[in-house]
Design a protein around this motif. Structure first.
Motif, mmCIF file in Angstrom:
data_model
loop_
_atom_site.group_PDB
_atom_site.id
_atom_site.type_symbol
_atom_site.label_atom_id
_atom_site.label_comp_id
_atom_site.label_asym_id
_atom_site.label_seq_id
_atom_site.Cartn_x
_atom_site.Cartn_y
_atom_site.Cartn_z
ATOM 1 N N ARG A 140 2.847 -14.432 4.871
ATOM 2 C CA ARG A 140 1.719 -14.438 3.940
ATOM 3 C C ARG A 140 0.852 -15.631 4.285
ATOM 4 O O ARG A 140 1.342 -16.728 4.441
ATOM 5 C CB ARG A 140 2.208 -14.541 2.507
ATOM 6 N N ARG A 162 -3.175 -12.320 -2.654
ATOM 7 C CA ARG A 162 -3.173 -10.874 -2.877
ATOM 8 C C ARG A 162 -2.194 -10.235 -1.916
ATOM 9 O O ARG A 162 -1.722 -10.861 -0.980
ATOM 10 C CB ARG A 162 -4.562 -10.286 -2.662
ATOM 11 N N ARG A 163 -1.886 -8.981 -2.177
ATOM 12 C CA ARG A 163 -1.049 -8.238 -1.243
ATOM 13 C C ARG A 163 -1.869 -7.939 0.005
ATOM 14 O O ARG A 163 -3.073 -7.691 -0.080
ATOM 15 C CB ARG A 163 -0.608 -6.924 -1.867
ATOM 16 N N SER A 201 -3.548 -5.863 2.981
ATOM 17 C CA SER A 201 -4.050 -4.490 3.056
ATOM 18 C C SER A 201 -3.217 -3.704 4.067
ATOM 19 O O SER A 201 -2.473 -4.259 4.881
ATOM 20 C CB SER A 201 -5.514 -4.484 3.499
ATOM 21 N N ARG A 202 -3.355 -2.400 4.024
ATOM 22 C CA ARG A 202 -2.640 -1.545 4.972
ATOM 23 C C ARG A 202 -3.056 -1.880 6.405
ATOM 24 O O ARG A 202 -2.224 -1.938 7.303
ATOM 25 C CB ARG A 202 -2.904 -0.073 4.662
ATOM 26 N N LEU A 260 -1.277 -4.987 7.466
ATOM 27 C CA LEU A 260 0.128 -4.705 7.750
ATOM 28 C C LEU A 260 0.298 -4.028 9.103
ATOM 29 O O LEU A 260 1.206 -4.375 9.860
ATOM 30 C CB LEU A 260 0.729 -3.826 6.654
ATOM 31 N N GLN A 276 5.591 2.283 2.494
ATOM 32 C CA GLN A 276 5.165 1.913 1.149
ATOM 33 C C GLN A 276 5.595 2.963 0.131
ATOM 34 O O GLN A 276 5.976 2.631 -0.991
ATOM 35 C CB GLN A 276 3.650 1.706 1.105
#
Length: 65
Positions: A3, A9-10, A12-13, A16, A31
Motif C-alpha cells: 500500500r 483508499r483501496r 483500483s482494479r 492491482l 475479488q
C-alpha cells in the motif's frame, strides 16, 4: 500488495493488475471469491449460526435458535 503511504483508499482494479501482473479478469475473479474464504475458529460448536457468533467468529455464549 504494497500500500502506498497516504493512498487512503483501496487500490483500483487497474492498480492491482499492474502490481500483481494479472489480467483484469483474474483480479475480478479473485475479488468475487475472496468473501468465501472467511476462516472460523475450530472452537465453535458444530451447527452454531452467525447469530451466536461475535464479529471475530468467536462463540459469544448465547444459545442459537
Amino acid at each position: 500488495m504494497r500500500r502506498e503511504p497516504g493512498l487512503g483508499r483501496r487500490p483500483s482494479r487497474a492498480e492491482l493488475t499492474a502490481e500483481l501482473h494479472l489480467t483484469e479478469e483474474e483480479v475480478s475473479e479473485g475479488q468475487l471469491a475472496a468473501p468465501g474464504y472467511a476462516a472460523r475458529s475450530l472452537d465453535i460448536p458444530a451447527g452454531a449460526d452467525d447469530a451466536a457468533l461475535g464479529q471475530d467468529g468467536a462463540a459469544t455464549g448465547r444459545a442459537s435458535g
